[in-house]
Design an enzyme around this catalytic site. Structure first.
Site, PDB file in Angstrom:
ATOM      1  N   GLY A  30       0.802  -1.222   0.000  1.00 44.72           N
ATOM      2  CA  GLY A  30       0.000   0.000   0.000  1.00 44.72           C
ATOM      3  C   GLY A  30       0.832   1.267   0.000  1.00 44.72           C
ATOM      4  O   GLY A  30       0.537   2.211  -0.733  1.00 44.72           O
ATOM      5  N   ASN A  46      -8.969   3.811   7.912  1.00 47.49           N
ATOM      6  CA  ASN A  46      -8.344   2.770   8.724  1.00 47.49           C
ATOM      7  C   ASN A  46      -8.627   2.907  10.209  1.00 47.49           C
ATOM      8  O   ASN A  46      -8.630   1.926  10.934  1.00 47.49           O
ATOM      9  CB  ASN A  46      -6.831   2.743   8.475  1.00 47.49           C
ATOM     10  CG  ASN A  46      -6.193   4.106   8.564  1.00 47.49           C
ATOM     11  OD1 ASN A  46      -6.731   5.087   8.081  1.00 47.49           O
ATOM     12  ND2 ASN A  46      -5.053   4.183   9.195  1.00 47.49           N
ATOM     13  N   GLN A  90      -8.015  -0.622   3.193  1.00 46.48           N
ATOM     14  CA  GLN A  90      -8.903  -1.170   4.232  1.00 46.48           C
ATOM     15  C   GLN A  90     -10.223  -1.663   3.652  1.00 46.48           C
ATOM     16  O   GLN A  90     -10.865  -2.537   4.228  1.00 46.48           O
ATOM     17  CB  GLN A  90      -9.202  -0.102   5.296  1.00 46.48           C
ATOM     18  CG  GLN A  90      -7.997   0.354   6.096  1.00 46.48           C
ATOM     19  CD  GLN A  90      -7.523  -0.666   7.110  1.00 46.48           C
ATOM     20  OE1 GLN A  90      -8.254  -1.562   7.515  1.00 46.48           O
ATOM     21  NE2 GLN A  90      -6.276  -0.540   7.526  1.00 46.48           N
ATOM     22  N   CYS A 129      -0.044   8.628  23.394  1.00 54.20           N
ATOM     23  CA  CYS A 129       1.004   7.822  24.000  1.00 54.20           C
ATOM     24  C   CYS A 129       1.531   6.758  23.045  1.00 54.20           C
ATOM     25  O   CYS A 129       2.659   6.324  23.158  1.00 54.20           O
ATOM     26  CB  CYS A 129       0.462   7.159  25.250  1.00 54.20           C
ATOM     27  SG  CYS A 129       1.464   7.483  26.680  1.00 54.20           S
TER      28      CYS A 129
END
Lengths: 130, 384
Positions: free
Chosen positions: B73, B153, B181, B326
Site C-alpha cells: 500500500g 483505517n 482497508q 502515548c
C-alpha cells in the site's frame, strides 16, 4: 517491551485510587500528550505517612506513579523532593525509551503536591502568627 | 485466562489464510524462474503472474493491463501521488486530499509540498465524511489530482466514492483512492465509481505481506517512478514477487464473498452494542451501519487512556490498537480523531478493535467477559 515489574504494578497498583481528606494534592500533565497525574498526600511531623495516585495515562504512566508512591512513602518531605526519575526507572526495570517522560511526570506531580502542602502550612502559620 | 490470541487488530495486518499459503508454496522451490526469462520454465512464472493479474483486475471490474503489482500500500500510494504529480505538472501543481488519510498519503503530500506542489487538505464532518460540494469548490484549473481514502483505517468511514469520482470526472481531474482497508470489504468498481487509480494491498485481506497493486485507468498520463528492467508495462521495474502475487490474487478471490462481509457486520454490531449497553460513557467514533467498514469498531472510553486499556487487554491475549498520543512517536493524538472534532481527552481514550472473517462469536464474548471490569479498574485509577 515492558518488564514484569512494570506490568504487575500497572495491573495491581498498591497506591492507586483517591484519598479521602488528604493534606495536599498535586496535579501535573496535559491532555494533549495524554498523561495526567494526581498525587494525594497525608503528612504528619514532616513525614509522608500515606500517598495515593490517580493517573490518566498509559501502562508506563500508571506503573511509574505507583513506583514513585512507594519511594516517597515514609520519607520526610525534604527527602521526597529529591527523588529522581532515575530511581523510578530503576524500580520498574525495562520500559520503552519514549515512555521515560512518564516517570519524569511522576516526580513532578510529587513535587507539586509537596509545594502545595508547604503553601498551606505557610498560610496556617501566618494566620496563627497574625 | 484464554491461551489463544484473540486477534482484533486486523486493520493493522491479518493472518494469511492457510489456503493462500498452499497456493504460494510451489513458487518458492519448484516454479522459481524469472517471469522475464524466455525459457519454458520462466514462462510458467509468467503465466502465474498473468493469471493473478486477471483475478485482481476482475475484482475491481477493470482490465488486466490496468493492474501494476507493487510491494504494498505504501508504495502504491507513493507511486500514484508522486508520479501523477510529476507527469502532469505542465497542467498544474494543485493536489487535493483529506485530513484523514493514511500517513503514506499525508507524508507523501508533505514531501510534494517541498517540491513546489500546492496541497489542499479537505475537512471532514464529525463522522469522517468529505463533503462533495466542498471538493467541487476547491478544484481549480491548476488541480491535477484528488486523492481520498475509501474506507478509513481508524474510524471505518466509507466515503461516497461514486459521487466524489463523478465530480473529478466532470472536472477532468485524476481521482485516486487508497482502498487498502476497504478492498473485499465493500464494493469497489472502477467503472461505476469513476476511479482512475486505486491502491490495494494483500496483507490486510489474509494474503502475504510485501505485495500490493495500483490500478491505473488506461490512458492515464503517468510515468514510471521506479526504473529498471521495464517490468509491469514499464511502469514499475523490479523482478516480480511471484509467490506474493499468487498469494495476493488467491486472497482476493477468497475474500470477494458477501458471506464474509455479512458475518463481520453481525459481529461488529454485536460488539458495539454489547460494549455500549454494558459500559457507561462510551462514544462510538465514526458512522453507524453500512457506511462503516464491516470489520471496524472504534470507541472512546471516558476517563481512560487508550494505550492503558489496550495494554490491559494485551494481558488477556486480546490484540487491539489505539489513537492515543502515548502510542504515537509524535506524542500527539491521532490526526483522524482530531479531524472529526474529538477533544484531546476523547481522542486519547480511543480503542480500535478490527475484526476479520476468522473472528468468532466466542471471541467477542470473551472480550465482553473482561472489558467491563478492566474499564472499571482503570476508571478507579483515573483523576477524571
Amino acid at each position: 517491551m515492558y518488564s514484569e515489574e512494570t506490568i504487575n504494578r500497572f495491573k495491581n497498583p498498591r497506591f492507586g485510587g483517591e484519598m479521602k481528606n488528604p493534606d495536599a494534592v498535586g496535579q501535573v500533565g496535559n491532555m494533549k500528550c495524554g498523561d495526567v497525574m494526581k498525587i494525594f498526600l497525608k503528612i504528619k511531623d514532616n513525614i509522608i505517612k500515606d500517598i495515593r495516585f490517580q493517573t490518566f495515562g498509559c501502562i508506563a504512566a500508571i506503573a511509574s506513579s505507583d513506583a514513585m508512591c512507594e519511594l516517597a512513602k515514609g520519607k520526610t518531605i525534604e527527602e521526597a523532593m529529591k527523588i529522581k526519575y532515575s530511581e523510578i526507572l530503576d524500580k520498574l526495570g525495562e520500559i520503552p525509551k519514549q515512555k521515560i517522560h512518564c516517570s519524569v511526570l511522576g516526580t513532578q506531580a510529587l513535587k507539586k503536591a509537596i509545594e502545595n502542602y508547604k503553601k498551606k502550612q505557610n498560610k496556617k502559620e501566618n494566620k496563627q502568627g497574625g | 485466562m484464554q491461551k489463544e490470541i484473540v486477534y482484533l487488530d486486523n486493520g493493522a495486518s491479518t493472518k494469511a489464510d492457510p489456503k493462500v499459503l498452499e497456493k504460494m508454496k510451489p513458487y518458492f522451490c519448484e516454479i522459481y524462474g524469472n517471469a522475464s526469462s524466455s525459457h519454458t520454465f520462466g514462462q510458467k512464472s509468467k503465466q502465474a503472474l498473468e493469471n493473478s493479474r486477471d483475478i485482481i483486475a476482475k475484482s475491481l471490474n477493470s482490465k488486466p493491463e490496468e493492474i501494476i503489482f507493487t510491494s504494498g500500500g505504501t508504495e502504491s500510494n507513493n507511486f500514484a501521488l508522486k508520479s501523477i504529480a510529476f507527469s502532469n505538472k505542465d497542467k498544474g501543481n494543485h493536489i487535493i486530499t483529506t485530513k484523514i488519510e493514511h500517513k503514506s498519503i499525508l507524508n507523501t503530500c508533505k514531501w510534494l509540498e517541498k517540491q513546489g506542489f500546492d496541497i489542499t487538505y479537505l475537512n471532514v464532518d464529525k463522522e469522517g465524511f468529505v463533503d462533495p460540494e466542498e471538493l467541487e469548490k476547491v478544484i481549480t484549473d491548476k488541480t491535477i489530482l484528488v486523492s481520498v481514502i475509501h474506507g478509513n483505517n481508524e474510524i471505518g468511514t466509507i466515503q461516497n466514492i461514486e459521487e466524489l469520482g463523478k465530480i473529478c470526472k466532470e472536472k477532468k481531474v485524476y481521482f485516486h483512492t487508497d482502498a487498502c482497508q476497504s478492498f473485499t470489504k465493500t464494493e469497489l468498481n472502477v467503472k461505476k465509481q469513476n476511479i482512475d487509480l486505486i491502491t490495494i494491498n494483500s496483507h490486510k485481506i489474509h494474503g502475504p505481506k510485501g505485495v500490493g497493486a495500483l490500478y491505473i485507468r488506461k490512458g492515464t498520463n503517468i510515468k514510471a517512478w521506479q526504473h529498471g528492467g521495464e517490468h509491469e508495462y514499464s511502469l514499475r521495474s523490479g523482478t516480480e514477487n511471484i509467490p506474493g502475487i499468487v498469494g495476493f490474487a488467491e486472497a482476493a478471490k477468497m475474500g470477494m464473498n458477501k458471506k464474509h462481509m455479512d458475518k463481520m457486520t453481525v459481529l461488529r454490531d454485536k460488539l458495539i452494542k454489547e460494549i455500549m449497553t454494558r459500559i457507561k460513557n462510551v462514544k462510538l467514533n465514526g458512522p453507524e451501519g453500512n457506511k462503516r467498514l464491516c470489520n471496524n469498531v472504534n470507541l472512546s472510553f471516558k476517563g481512560i487512556e487508550g494505550e492503558a486499556l489496550g495494554g490491559y487487554l494485551d494481558q488477556y491475549n486480546i490484540c487491539s490498537s489505539t489513537g492515543s498520543a502515548c502510542s504515537e512517536k509524535s506524542l500527539e493524538p491521532s490526526h483522524v480523531l482530531k479531524a472529526i472534532g474529538l477533544n484531546n481527552e476523547t481522542a486519547n481514550g480511543s480503542l480500535r478493535l478490527t475484526l476479520s472473517r476468522f473472528t468468532t462469536e466466542d471471541e467477542i464474548e470473551y472480550v465482553m467477559s473482561v472489558l467491563p471490569k478492566i474499564v472499571n479498574k482503570l476508571r478507579r485509577l483515573s483523576p477524571f
